[in-house]
Design a protein around this motif. Structure first.
Motif, PDB file in Angstrom:
ATOM      1  N   ASP A 195       0.704   4.248  -2.735  1.00 30.54           N
ATOM      2  CA  ASP A 195       0.536   5.716  -2.358  1.00 30.54           C
ATOM      3  C   ASP A 195       1.678   6.483  -2.994  1.00 30.54           C
ATOM      4  N   ALA A 196       3.119   5.663  -3.135  1.00 26.37           N
ATOM      5  CA  ALA A 196       4.025   6.343  -3.693  1.00 26.37           C
ATOM      6  C   ALA A 196       3.907   6.661  -5.322  1.00 26.37           C
ATOM      7  N   VAL A 197       3.354   5.502  -5.933  1.00 25.08           N
ATOM      8  CA  VAL A 197       2.858   5.749  -7.288  1.00 25.08           C
ATOM      9  C   VAL A 197       1.950   7.021  -7.398  1.00 25.08           C
ATOM     10  N   GLU A 198       0.951   6.936  -6.620  1.00 29.48           N
ATOM     11  CA  GLU A 198      -0.023   8.173  -6.922  1.00 29.48           C
ATOM     12  C   GLU A 198       0.636   9.552  -6.594  1.00 29.48           C
ATOM     13  N   GLN A 199       1.429   9.537  -5.780  1.00 32.87           N
ATOM     14  CA  GLN A 199       2.175  10.813  -5.461  1.00 32.87           C
ATOM     15  C   GLN A 199       3.167  11.490  -6.825  1.00 32.87           C
ATOM     16  N   LEU A 200       3.701  10.159  -7.204  1.00 36.95           N
ATOM     17  CA  LEU A 200       4.481  10.539  -8.432  1.00 36.95           C
ATOM     18  C   LEU A 200       3.786  11.170  -9.425  1.00 36.95           C
ATOM     19  N   HIS A 201       2.602  10.554  -9.660  1.00 32.73           N
ATOM     20  CA  HIS A 201       1.588  10.812 -10.831  1.00 32.73           C
ATOM     21  C   HIS A 201       1.636  12.351 -10.905  1.00 32.73           C
ATOM     22  N   LYS A 202       1.417  12.933  -9.804  1.00 30.90           N
ATOM     23  CA  LYS A 202       1.255  14.409  -9.853  1.00 30.90           C
ATOM     24  C   LYS A 202       2.608  15.016 -10.319  1.00 30.90           C
ATOM     25  N   ASP A 203       3.602  14.517 -10.032  1.00 30.33           N
ATOM     26  CA  ASP A 203       4.944  15.325 -10.606  1.00 30.33           C
ATOM     27  C   ASP A 203       5.740  14.942 -11.511  1.00 30.33           C
TER      28      ASP A 203
ATOM     29  N   LEU B 140       0.777  -1.257  -0.053  1.00 26.61           N
ATOM     30  CA  LEU B 140       0.122  -0.003  -0.098  1.00 26.61           C
ATOM     31  C   LEU B 140       0.745   1.282  -0.068  1.00 26.61           C
ATOM     32  N   ALA B 141       1.839   1.146   0.614  1.00 22.30           N
ATOM     33  CA  ALA B 141       2.898   2.294   0.672  1.00 22.30           C
ATOM     34  C   ALA B 141       3.460   2.716  -0.674  1.00 22.30           C
TER      35      ALA B 141
ATOM     36  N   ASP C 134       9.587   3.090 -12.171  1.00 18.04           N
ATOM     37  CA  ASP C 134      10.993   2.621 -11.403  1.00 18.04           C
ATOM     38  C   ASP C 134      11.187   3.041 -10.207  1.00 18.04           C
ATOM     39  N   GLU C 135      11.172   4.328  -9.822  1.00 22.76           N
ATOM     40  CA  GLU C 135      11.353   4.857  -8.793  1.00 22.76           C
ATOM     41  C   GLU C 135      10.581   4.703  -7.507  1.00 22.76           C
ATOM     42  N   ALA C 136       9.000   4.620  -7.942  1.00 20.41           N
ATOM     43  CA  ALA C 136       8.016   4.419  -7.055  1.00 20.41           C
ATOM     44  C   ALA C 136       8.161   2.925  -6.400  1.00 20.41           C
ATOM     45  N   LEU C 137       8.686   2.076  -7.113  1.00 20.25           N
ATOM     46  CA  LEU C 137       8.464   0.837  -6.641  1.00 20.25           C
ATOM     47  C   LEU C 137       9.792   0.201  -6.178  1.00 20.25           C
TER      48      LEU C 137
END
Length: 282
Positions: free
Chosen positions: A25-33, A21-22, A106-109
């Motif tokens: 969340d990291a994927v969703e945050q990265l999508h914005k930026d 789940l973390a 690649d970064e988020a995972l």
């Protein structure tokens, strides 16, 4: 016929649902930026032995292009089928989308225990199998091929030959009567060659092994310079022999050019030029 679309498929295995789940969340945050392109993602696990979708993205602006998945985000049926590949104590994060999302994912995972990434041309009907195979691979215990045993009739003669290739001698041990183990490693290789006495009942000269090089012409020249009677370079399929075409591949296509040589017993070494790996290969 359904149209194939370029897709990148991610399957990340996590030790706990919380960690997966973390990652989501990291994927969703990265999508914005940082993420450019459309995609879909979800966390899945097994609950009471049955596939279970823990959480999935539910934002219209990050949904996969509708026609890729029949009018919406990745179908829940496909998520359940992919979850069947998980081990009971693991959670997975899967994502499918346009190839432009690769850098961000690649970064988020990066915190996952293991990530498998595939770049594919796939239709809607092929997505389930791609997810299942990627997740299965992410869950598997890594296995590294590191030793190949070949049969020889004269250990000292074989040792002299492989030393003449410039390969590193790792061991020449005789721990028990009737047992001798000689090991060499080619330059830059993660796998080693082993031969000796008391190791195999295979007939000397019956082995066929492969070597990968980045420049087939340079490799051929080095073999010749070391006194090895290497075949001429050819392109096309390695087998049958009649299908081979003389010279390197005209386009120097990766995986397309070969030569070969044999050791004193007739064990065959197939040398193949690889400059760009196929997706998922290392």
């Amino acid at each position: 016929m359904a149209e194939k679309r370029p897709l990148v498929v991610y399957a990340a295995a996590y030790e706990t649902v919380e960690a997966a789940l973390a990652g989501l969340d990291a994927v969703e945050q990265l999508h914005k930026d940082e993420l450019i392109g459309q995609y879909d993602a979800a966390v899945i696990d097994q609950e009471n032995g049955k596939p279970h979708v823990v959480k999935r993205m539910d934002r219209p602006h990050v949904r996969v292009i509708p026609e890729w998945f029949g009018g919406g985000t990745l179908p829940r049926k496909e998520l359940h089928e992919a979850a069947e590949e998980l081990m009971a104590n693991q959670a997975g994060l899967i994502a499918v989308g346009e190839p432009t999302i690769e850098k961000g994912l690649d970064e988020a995972l990066s915190g996952a225990a293991r990530v498998v990434k595939r770049t594919v041309q796939a239709t809607t009907g092929e997505i389930t199998s791609e997810l299942q195979e990627a997740l299965k691979e992410a869950d598997m215990v890594e296995m590294h091929l590191e030793v190949d045993i070949i049969p020889v009739s004269d250990v000292d003669r074989a040792k002299q030959f492989y030393q003449s290739l410039g390969w590193r001698l790792d061991a020449d041990d005789a721990p028990l009567p009737g047992l001798r183990i000689v090991q060499f490693t080619p330059p830059g290789s993660g796998a080693s060659l082993t031969f000796g006495t008391g190791l195999t009942a295979a007939a000397p000269g019956s082995a066929l092994a492969g070597l990968i090089v980045s420049d087939i012409v340079a490799a051929h020249d080095e073999l010749a310079g070391r006194g090895v009677d290497a075949s001429d370079i050819w392109h096309g399929p390695p087998f049958p022999v009649g299908a081979r075409q003389p010279g390197p591949d005209p386009e120097r296509t990766s995986y397309g050019s070969f030569c070969s040589f044999t050791d004193p017993d007739g064990n065959i070494w197939l040398v193949q030029e690889v400059t760009t790996r196929l997706p998922g290969r290392v």
